[in-house]
Design an enzyme around this catalytic site. Structure first.
Site, PDB file in Angstrom:
ATOM      1  N   ASN A   1       0.870  -0.712   6.517  1.00  0.00           N
ATOM      2  CA  ASN A   1       1.251  -1.629   5.447  1.00  0.00           C
ATOM      3  C   ASN A   1       1.899  -2.838   6.101  1.00  0.00           C
ATOM      4  O   ASN A   1       2.740  -2.695   6.994  1.00  0.00           O
ATOM      5  CB  ASN A   1       2.233  -0.962   4.483  1.00  0.00           C
ATOM      6  CG  ASN A   1       2.589  -1.858   3.306  1.00  0.00           C
ATOM      7  OD1 ASN A   1       1.871  -2.794   2.989  1.00  0.00           O
ATOM      8  ND2 ASN A   1       3.708  -1.568   2.661  1.00  0.00           N
ATOM      9  N   GLY A   2       1.509  -4.040   5.690  1.00  0.00           N
ATOM     10  CA  GLY A   2       2.057  -5.247   6.286  1.00  0.00           C
ATOM     11  C   GLY A   2       0.936  -6.206   6.662  1.00  0.00           C
ATOM     12  O   GLY A   2      -0.219  -6.008   6.290  1.00  0.00           O
TER      13      GLY A   2
ATOM     14  N   HIS B   1       5.852 -32.163 -24.738  1.00  0.00           N
ATOM     15  CA  HIS B   1       5.579 -32.963 -23.546  1.00  0.00           C
ATOM     16  C   HIS B   1       4.342 -32.438 -22.810  1.00  0.00           C
ATOM     17  O   HIS B   1       4.363 -32.264 -21.589  1.00  0.00           O
ATOM     18  CB  HIS B   1       6.806 -32.981 -22.637  1.00  0.00           C
ATOM     19  CG  HIS B   1       8.013 -33.581 -23.289  1.00  0.00           C
ATOM     20  ND1 HIS B   1       8.208 -34.938 -23.386  1.00  0.00           N
ATOM     21  CD2 HIS B   1       9.065 -32.998 -23.918  1.00  0.00           C
ATOM     22  CE1 HIS B   1       9.342 -35.171 -24.030  1.00  0.00           C
ATOM     23  NE2 HIS B   1       9.874 -34.013 -24.366  1.00  0.00           N
TER      24      HIS B   1
ATOM     25  N   GLU C   1       8.917 -14.092 -19.522  1.00  0.00           N
ATOM     26  CA  GLU C   1       8.650 -12.675 -19.257  1.00  0.00           C
ATOM     27  C   GLU C   1       7.593 -12.125 -20.209  1.00  0.00           C
ATOM     28  O   GLU C   1       6.723 -11.344 -19.800  1.00  0.00           O
ATOM     29  CB  GLU C   1       9.956 -11.880 -19.371  1.00  0.00           C
ATOM     30  CG  GLU C   1       9.817 -10.373 -19.194  1.00  0.00           C
ATOM     31  CD  GLU C   1       9.322  -9.950 -17.825  1.00  0.00           C
ATOM     32  OE1 GLU C   1       8.974  -8.759 -17.669  1.00  0.00           O
ATOM     33  OE2 GLU C   1       9.269 -10.796 -16.903  1.00  0.00           O
TER      34      GLU C   1
ATOM     35  N   ARG D   1       1.180   1.692  -5.857  1.00  0.00           N
ATOM     36  CA  ARG D   1       1.424   0.692  -4.816  1.00  0.00           C
ATOM     37  C   ARG D   1       0.138   0.037  -4.322  1.00  0.00           C
ATOM     38  O   ARG D   1       0.191  -0.917  -3.540  1.00  0.00           O
ATOM     39  CB  ARG D   1       2.139   1.355  -3.629  1.00  0.00           C
ATOM     40  CG  ARG D   1       3.526   1.865  -3.944  1.00  0.00           C
ATOM     41  CD  ARG D   1       4.124   2.554  -2.736  1.00  0.00           C
ATOM     42  NE  ARG D   1       4.302   1.618  -1.645  1.00  0.00           N
ATOM     43  CZ  ARG D   1       5.452   1.005  -1.353  1.00  0.00           C
ATOM     44  NH1 ARG D   1       6.509   1.207  -2.103  1.00  0.00           N
ATOM     45  NH2 ARG D   1       5.537   0.189  -0.333  1.00  0.00           N
TER      46      ARG D   1
ATOM     47  N   GLU E   1      -0.378  -9.999 -17.132  1.00  0.00           N
ATOM     48  CA  GLU E   1      -0.443  -8.957 -16.110  1.00  0.00           C
ATOM     49  C   GLU E   1      -1.373  -7.822 -16.500  1.00  0.00           C
ATOM     50  O   GLU E   1      -2.154  -7.345 -15.672  1.00  0.00           O
ATOM     51  CB  GLU E   1       0.957  -8.368 -15.865  1.00  0.00           C
ATOM     52  CG  GLU E   1       1.832  -9.130 -14.912  1.00  0.00           C
ATOM     53  CD  GLU E   1       3.151  -8.422 -14.681  1.00  0.00           C
ATOM     54  OE1 GLU E   1       3.558  -8.307 -13.519  1.00  0.00           O
ATOM     55  OE2 GLU E   1       3.778  -7.980 -15.668  1.00  0.00           O
TER      56      GLU E   1
ATOM     57  N   TRP F   1      -3.936  -1.861  -1.196  1.00  0.00           N
ATOM     58  CA  TRP F   1      -4.007  -3.118  -1.929  1.00  0.00           C
ATOM     59  C   TRP F   1      -4.412  -4.167  -0.905  1.00  0.00           C
ATOM     60  O   TRP F   1      -3.712  -4.408   0.073  1.00  0.00           O
ATOM     61  CB  TRP F   1      -2.657  -3.463  -2.548  1.00  0.00           C
ATOM     62  CG  TRP F   1      -2.646  -4.711  -3.379  1.00  0.00           C
ATOM     63  CD1 TRP F   1      -2.925  -4.814  -4.713  1.00  0.00           C
ATOM     64  CD2 TRP F   1      -2.339  -6.043  -2.932  1.00  0.00           C
ATOM     65  NE1 TRP F   1      -2.802  -6.123  -5.125  1.00  0.00           N
ATOM     66  CE2 TRP F   1      -2.443  -6.896  -4.055  1.00  0.00           C
ATOM     67  CE3 TRP F   1      -1.988  -6.594  -1.705  1.00  0.00           C
ATOM     68  CZ2 TRP F   1      -2.207  -8.269  -3.976  1.00  0.00           C
ATOM     69  CZ3 TRP F   1      -1.753  -7.964  -1.617  1.00  0.00           C
ATOM     70  CH2 TRP F   1      -1.859  -8.782  -2.748  1.00  0.00           C
TER      71      TRP F   1
ATOM     72  N   LYS G   1       4.036 -10.503 -18.952  1.00  0.00           N
ATOM     73  CA  LYS G   1       3.587  -9.152 -19.298  1.00  0.00           C
ATOM     74  C   LYS G   1       2.180  -9.181 -19.895  1.00  0.00           C
ATOM     75  O   LYS G   1       1.342  -8.344 -19.580  1.00  0.00           O
ATOM     76  CB  LYS G   1       4.563  -8.505 -20.293  1.00  0.00           C
ATOM     77  CG  LYS G   1       5.854  -8.070 -19.679  1.00  0.00           C
ATOM     78  CD  LYS G   1       5.654  -6.904 -18.728  1.00  0.00           C
ATOM     79  CE  LYS G   1       6.669  -6.888 -17.618  1.00  0.00           C
ATOM     80  NZ  LYS G   1       6.608  -7.943 -16.632  1.00  0.00           N
TER      81      LYS G   1
ATOM     82  N   CYS H   1       0.853  -1.179   0.000  1.00  0.00           N
ATOM     83  CA  CYS H   1       0.000   0.000   0.000  1.00  0.00           C
ATOM     84  C   CYS H   1       0.881   1.218   0.000  1.00  0.00           C
ATOM     85  O   CYS H   1       2.104   1.129   0.096  1.00  0.00           O
ATOM     86  CB  CYS H   1      -0.909   0.010   1.226  1.00  0.00           C
ATOM     87  SG  CYS H   1      -0.017   0.386   2.743  1.00  0.00           S
TER      88      CYS H   1
ATOM     89  N   LYS I   1       2.692  -2.593  -7.254  1.00  0.00           N
ATOM     90  CA  LYS I   1       4.054  -2.514  -7.759  1.00  0.00           C
ATOM     91  C   LYS I   1       5.061  -3.217  -6.856  1.00  0.00           C
ATOM     92  O   LYS I   1       5.839  -4.050  -7.305  1.00  0.00           O
ATOM     93  CB  LYS I   1       4.452  -1.045  -7.927  1.00  0.00           C
ATOM     94  CG  LYS I   1       5.866  -0.839  -8.450  1.00  0.00           C
ATOM     95  CD  LYS I   1       6.027  -1.399  -9.837  1.00  0.00           C
ATOM     96  CE  LYS I   1       7.411  -1.140 -10.408  1.00  0.00           C
ATOM     97  NZ  LYS I   1       7.593  -1.823 -11.697  1.00  0.00           N
TER      98      LYS I   1
END
Length: 616
Positions: A100-101, A510, A487, A27, A494, A74, A491, A2, A611
């Site tokens: 935050n936490g 496979h 990656e 955030r 996301e 968040w 992306k 957050c 983020k």
């Protein structure tokens, strides 16, 4: 995860808090709120939604005062809802707190406090802290906070105010980043430097266990025994322009286009000739230390883990040292047997853009406890990983605001290449002077080559129009470019919410090949290297099953589209194979960006993501 911002001084706090929240919204953005010490008590405004909605609420129901705290969330405990938005208060609304936490023993504390008559209005662990502080005796707010936290298990970066002590903010940190902004006759607290940069460049980074007390005229940092601690004053190096859009539609777009310059910044002052490759004084590794390294562990999460996979190929090739790459979240909980006989030095590399990723930080600490030397590769000066590591490499890529990391990924690969070259040159085993000089020349040319790769954007945009209606996609690569496939898939999912997976191209047979039909886009990362013919064979296997193929290849390779093998191809400039991921990833970043735009997605604020992941 957050954003926290607090202010005490002579100016009207709400304006500063709202500006700070706007800077911090990357955030967390499912709810927002603030609490103002109005002189006659604490006034709280909060809601589920974005900071813009909170600003509109403040326009309708204004509150004023010189001290306050604010938060953009968040969700960890409790769904996004006004009742779960921060700040949270005690029973009498005389204390307000942002946090935050994660408080791991929140339910135990809630039950005990409920038995004492406390009434809760939210599902959050944070509200428990407000009631715990309310119940805890003490002559000052900081004394009550210190005593209350003795009962808390978990992580926190928090800021609290109390109506009985106007103008005071009490701050505490354990496992979640917090810094103080030292202004001219005013003081700020924030979870991120971007929130204070507009007001001051002077900051104090808090350590775990620190308690800070801010008033309009002073600040102090205390330990858990209320003893005054000295903490150094640091100067922020970022410019305000770096955290502005600067005419771009999105931060992600800006940061993709910045990569020629960010790579140049990562290289600046570090390249050396005469076979030495790199000057990396911040590593704190002597030639003797390098020669003694017998194994390297890389710990990271998400995109940084992908860069670590690329780094494994680079370091093993340049320095002839075995490298393992671990998810930080798994590394710290896995038993690591100690080999018998002489082990030699073990080196752990922690990679994190923010330098605050909770799992990576704890993995680094676990590695140190097991006897490993640790170095960090981070982008944020003063971050916890940077301060706790034995040495490290700063990316100097500038602030990355877009939730989907782009420029940090390419700069991390550059930093890992510098590290591999540094180790190889000092070990004198696999990196002779000719190969070292070729590496330096290739690194020097990279920014220009990345600019050429970015010029493919119009072609990528046209391809995105053909793929934007897909429900699934597969990304395939081999060797050093297999992590690029991972990656690229990350992306896409996301920011466009298309389900996408990355695989080694040869592993497609496979299992994943069962998914391929005429509706499945398949992206091949196939630059000019020793496995290129093998990857072309994999393309034939996909084409035989009707898959829609996009090939990312290099200039000078044969035309893959001429015989109808692929539907689309994008050619990036050629470089040495070890550095090809820096170029092949560029079209995949652009593809994800333009696909998301076509699907109407919020590129910079993808759903459910934040983020900097500062909780486990």
């Amino acid at each position: 995860m957050c954003g926290i911002i607090g202010y005490t001084g002579t100016r009207d706090a709400p304006l500063i808090l709202l500006q700070g929240l706007a800077r911090l919204e990357y955030r967390g953005y499912d709810s927002a709120g603030l609490a103002i010490d109005s002189g006659g008590g604490i006034v709280t405004r909060k809601l589920a939604g974005r900071v813009a909605a909170l600003r509109e609420l403040m326009d309708r129901l204004p509150a004023h005062g010189g001290c306050g705290i604010a938060h953009t969330r968040w969700a960890t405990h409790g769904a996004p809802h006004t009742r779960n938005a921060h700040p949270h208060s005690d029973c009498h609304e005389r204390i307000a707190i942002v946090h935050n936490g994660i408080i791991e023993n929140a339910e135990t504390l809630r039950a005990a406090l409920g038995g004492s008559g406390h009434q809760f209005t939210s599902e959050t662990d944070t509200e428990v802290l407000a009631h715990l502080i309310e119940q805890t005796p003490g002559d000052t707010l900081e004394a009550r906070v210190i005593a209350a936290l003795e009962h808390v298990v978990g992580t926190y970066g928090l800021a609290a105010i109390a109506a009985e002590e106007p103008g005071k903010i009490v701050v505490a940190r354990r496992g979640s980043p917090v810094l103080l902004g030292i202004g001219d006759g005013e003081y700020l607290v924030a979870s991120d430097a971007s929130a204070v940069l507009e007001h001051t460049r002077a900051v104090v980074y808090l350590d775990d266990g620190d308690i800070a007390v801010l008033t309009p005229t002073s600040y102090q940092v205390l330990d858990r025994e209320a003893r005054v601690q000295r903490r150094s004053l640091n100067d922020l190096q970022w410019d305000l322009e770096a955290i502005e859009l600067g005419g771009h539609a999105h931060f992600m777009q800006k940061e993709i286009l910045e990569q020629p310059e960010t790579i140049r910044s990562t290289l600046r002052g570090r390249l050396m000739g005469d076979g030495s490759v790199a000057r990396l004084n911040g590593l704190n590794l002597t030639p003797a230390d390098c020669a003694d390294i017998r194994r390297i562990d890389i710990v990271a999460c998400g995109t940084s883990w992908h860069s670590g996979l690329v780094g494994r190929h680079i370091i093993e090739e340049l320095a002839d040292i075995p490298v393992s790459v671990e998810y930080a979240s798994e590394f710290r909980y896995r038993r690591r047997p100690r080999p018998s006989g002489k082990v030699g030095t073990r080196l752990t590399i922690a990679i994190s853009q923010s330098g605050e990723t909770a799992d990576t930080l704890e993995a680094m600490r676990a590695a140190r406890a097991a006897g490993s030397r640790v170095v960090g590769i981070v982008n944020v000066v003063g971050s916890t990983i940077a301060r706790e590591a034995d040495g490290g490499i700063y990316l100097h890529a500038g602030p990355e605001i877009g939730v989907a990391s782009t420029k940090a990924f390419t700069s991390q690969i550059v930093a890992l290449t510098l590290l591999g070259g540094y180790l190889g040159a000092h070990r004198g085993q696999s990196l002779d002077s000719k190969k070292a000089d070729e590496l330096v020349c290739s690194l020097t040319a990279l920014p220009g080559l990345v600019s050429q790769a970015l010029a493919l954007e119009p072609e990528v945009q046209a391809i995105a129009r053909q793929y934007s209606d897909a429900h699934h996609a597969m990304y395939l690569g081999r060797g050093v470019n297999f992590p690029v496939a991972l990656e690229g898939a990350l992306k896409l999912k996301e920011i466009s919410y298309i389900h996408a997976e990355g695989y080694p191209a040869a592993e497609m047979k496979h299992g994943p090949i069962a998914l391929i039909d005429e509706h499945m886009p398949v992206v091949f990362v196939a630059p000019h290297d020793e496995v290129y013919p093998k990857v072309v064979s994999n393309m034939h296997e996909v084409r035989a099953r009707g898959g829609r193929i996009l090939a990312i290849t290099t200039e000078g390779n044969g035309d893959l589209s001429g015989g109808g093998l692929v539907d689309y191809q994008l050619r990036v400039p050629r470089t040495i194979p070890l550095l090809s991921p820096i170029l092949t990833v560029i079209p995949l970043q652009l593809l994800a960006y333009h696909t998301a735009l076509l699907r109407g997605c919020d590129v910079d604020r993808p759903r459910n993501l934040a983020k900097s992941v500062t909780v486990e």
